[in-house]
Design an enzyme around this catalytic site. Structure first.
Site, PDB file in Angstrom:
ATOM      1  CG  ASP A  93      -2.121   0.907   1.040  1.00 49.50           C
ATOM      2  OD1 ASP A  93      -2.960   0.973   1.938  1.00 49.50           O
ATOM      3  OD2 ASP A  93      -2.203   1.555  -0.024  1.00 49.50           O
ATOM      4  CG  ASP A 267      -5.966  -5.634   1.811  1.00 48.29           C
ATOM      5  OD1 ASP A 267      -6.572  -4.763   1.131  1.00 48.29           O
ATOM      6  OD2 ASP A 267      -5.676  -5.470   3.011  1.00 48.29           O
TER       7      ASP A 267
HETATM    8  C1  LIG Z   1      -9.961  -2.064   6.262  1.00 51.17           C
HETATM    9  N1  LIG Z   1     -10.617  -1.207   5.322  1.00 51.17           N
HETATM   10  C2  LIG Z   1      -9.867  -0.511   4.442  1.00 51.17           C
HETATM   11  N2  LIG Z   1      -8.507  -0.593   4.352  1.00 51.17           N
HETATM   12  C3  LIG Z   1      -8.156   0.295   3.382  1.00 51.17           C
HETATM   13  C4  LIG Z   1      -6.907   0.633   2.901  1.00 51.17           C
HETATM   14  C5  LIG Z   1      -5.679   0.048   3.525  1.00 51.17           C
HETATM   15  C6  LIG Z   1      -5.430  -1.353   3.174  1.00 51.17           C
HETATM   16  C7  LIG Z   1      -4.291  -1.699   4.144  1.00 51.17           C
HETATM   17  O1  LIG Z   1      -4.896  -2.017   5.402  1.00 51.17           O
HETATM   18  C8  LIG Z   1      -3.987  -2.219   6.471  1.00 51.17           C
HETATM   19  O2  LIG Z   1      -3.254  -1.037   6.734  1.00 51.17           O
HETATM   20  C9  LIG Z   1      -4.127  -0.094   7.401  1.00 51.17           C
HETATM   21  C10 LIG Z   1      -3.032  -3.336   6.114  1.00 51.17           C
HETATM   22  O3  LIG Z   1      -1.975  -3.401   7.081  1.00 51.17           O
HETATM   23  C11 LIG Z   1      -2.439  -3.801   8.386  1.00 51.17           C
HETATM   24  C12 LIG Z   1      -2.400  -3.088   4.764  1.00 51.17           C
HETATM   25  O4  LIG Z   1      -1.671  -4.254   4.367  1.00 51.17           O
HETATM   26  C13 LIG Z   1      -0.384  -4.007   3.903  1.00 51.17           C
HETATM   27  C14 LIG Z   1      -3.421  -2.817   3.680  1.00 51.17           C
HETATM   28  O5  LIG Z   1      -2.687  -2.395   2.507  1.00 51.17           O
HETATM   29  C15 LIG Z   1      -3.267  -2.707   1.279  1.00 51.17           C
HETATM   30  C16 LIG Z   1      -6.804   1.644   1.925  1.00 51.17           C
HETATM   31  N3  LIG Z   1      -5.562   2.004   1.435  1.00 51.17           N
HETATM   32  C17 LIG Z   1      -5.480   3.020   0.560  1.00 51.17           C
HETATM   33  N4  LIG Z   1      -4.280   3.409   0.090  1.00 51.17           N
HETATM   34  N5  LIG Z   1      -6.578   3.694   0.081  1.00 51.17           N
HETATM   35  C18 LIG Z   1      -7.830   3.341   0.482  1.00 51.17           C
HETATM   36  O6  LIG Z   1      -8.827   4.003   0.058  1.00 51.17           O
HETATM   37  C19 LIG Z   1      -7.968   2.272   1.432  1.00 51.17           C
HETATM   38  C20 LIG Z   1      -9.238   1.884   1.901  1.00 51.17           C
HETATM   39  C21 LIG Z   1      -9.322   0.901   2.877  1.00 51.17           C
HETATM   40  N6  LIG Z   1     -10.379   0.376   3.554  1.00 51.17           N
END
Ligand SMILES: CNc1nc2c(CC[C@H]3O[C@H](OC)[C@H](OC)[C@@H](OC)[C@@H]3OC)c3nc(N)[nH]c(=O)c3cc2[nH]1
Length: 373
Positions: A93, A267
């Site tokens: 991300d 994810d």
């Molecule tokens: C839960 N609902 C959720 N998660 C959103 C993540 C993060 C995904 C991220 O969610 C955790 O980070 C916090 C994970 O780490 C614990 C990340 O894994 C590496 C994961 O990265 C893809 C979003 N990331 C971006 N860049 N933009 C988004 O609009 C977005 C929306 C999300 N909704």
């Protein structure tokens, strides 16, 4: 194996899609569930176990890794794949979401985000260009644009401002990423729960001819039906021949309903995080192993599973471990949950291949509703 990034759409069944992404580091069978490996580890798991559950790709986190051990150090150590010993694809991300949710955000403007580290309070600035540079230093195969994700509910003006800025940041990330044949940079559709903004975001990103498109700004507190409506609004605007990735989603039920609307990649921390807290996802619905009813139940979570954590350990033992807050409890339940999620994805892919996804979805939901024996 190919020396570039290729998505092949193999079959569709109503709205559901069966596909494959081919990259130099390997193939990704879609619909795919991507385990979250935040700081270079899928928590409480060995990565060869993660691979054995059926994962073709895992996630890494720009925000966490840039703070510790820093992207430059990971690069000096040979990159993330070498450091964590995972030679298959990694998606990272961009860090924007994590900055908003985890750090002491100090400033957000056209240039990027300025924030205080949640690790040691140090000050950091992340621009779209710096986010792409960090993901490059990590060696990420699929990189996400820097975006601004607004939590819902939010004012329409706020949602529009963030969506427009994310579009400008997408363009800057595309320039910073340049041409990297074996890798991909995905744009992220924003626009909150406002259809017109979702459509504008998706249309503008589609013009950039990127290799894949994430649907962002969802799974941020909105009801499931709002999330699904935004998919129905957004997906028809995105190119059919490119993969679609729904960020942060979700429960098994979210996944089934999103596959039915045309999502290829998912994810979520759900299987690992809830596993650590004693919640098991099974073919018969959710099982809270802390519940007293399991205390002397010598049955495993799922005797039909080929995952040792699901097949070989009694509920009584899992109950004891979780109640005793023993590390092995979280390890076994994380392993079981990831295996269940991958078994669900395998079932989805097989059902689409056989043209019976609607029946599979109905049967699966019915089994969940019947509840645990
Ligand atoms: C839960 N609902 C959720 N998660 C959103 C993540 C993060 C995904 C991220 O969610 C955790 O980070 C916090 C994970 O780490 C614990 C990340 O894994 C590496 C994961 O990265 C893809 C979003 N990331 C971006 N860049 N933009 C988004 O609009 C977005 C929306 C999300 N909704």
């Amino acid at each position: 194996m190919t020396d570039n990034f290729q998505f092949t759409l193999k079959k569709t069944d109503a709205g559901a899609r069966l596909g494959q992404i081919s990259m130099p580091r390997g193939e990704i069978r879609t619909p795919a569930f991507m385990p979250v490996g935040t700081v270079g580890t899928v928590k409480a798991m060995y990565l060869d176990q993660v691979r054995e559950t059926g994962a073709d790709i895992i996630l890494g986190n720009t925000y966490h890794l840039m703070l510790r051990p820093t992207a430059e150090r990971v690069a000096r150590l040979g990159g993330l794949h070498k450091l964590i010993r995972w030679e298959h694809p990694i998606l990272t991300d961009s860090g924007g979401f994590q900055v908003m949710s985890l750090s002491g955000l100090r400033k957000l403007d056209e240039q990027g985000v300025t924030f205080k580290s949640h690790v040691d309070g140090s000050l950091h600035h992340m621009s779209p260009e710096r986010s792409i540079e960090i993901q490059g230093l990590l060696g990420s195969d699929i990189q996400m644009q820097l975006d601004e994700c607004v939590a819902l509910p939010a004012e329409p003006k706020e949602i529009e401002r963030a969506m427009e800025m994310s579009l400008r940041w997408a363009e800057r990330c595309r320039v910073a990423f340049g041409e990297q044949p074996g890798k991909a940079m995905f744009g992220i559709v924003q626009g909150g729960d406002i259809p017109a903004l979702r459509i504008r975001s998706a249309e503008a990103l589609a013009q950039l001819d990127l290799k894949g498109y994430a649907i962002g700004g969802l799974a941020v507190g909105e009801p499931q039906d709002v999330m699904l409506q935004m998919l129905e609004t957004t997906l028809p605007v995105l190119p059919l021949e490119k993969p679609r990735y729904l960020m942060g989603v979700g429960t098994p039920d979210d996944i089934l309903k999103s596959v039915a609307r045309g999502i290829d990649m998912f994810d979520c921390v759900m299987p690992t995080r809830s596993g650590r807290h004693g919640l098991a996802f099974t073919r018969r619905g959710k099982v809270n192993i802390r519940n007293a009813r399991h205390a002397e139940d010598m049955r495993p979570l799922d005797e039909q599973s080929n995952c040792p954590a699901s097949r070989d350990y009694s509920r009584a033992y899992l109950h004891h471990l979780v109640r005793s807050n023993e590390a092995l409890g979280g390890m076994l339940l994380s392993w079981h949950n990831l295996a269940y999620y991958q078994e669900l994805m395998q079932g989805i892919r097989k059902a689409i291949a056989e043209g019976r996804f609607a029946d599979f979805m109905a049967e699966t939901q019915e089994q969940w509703a019947r509840g645990d024996l």
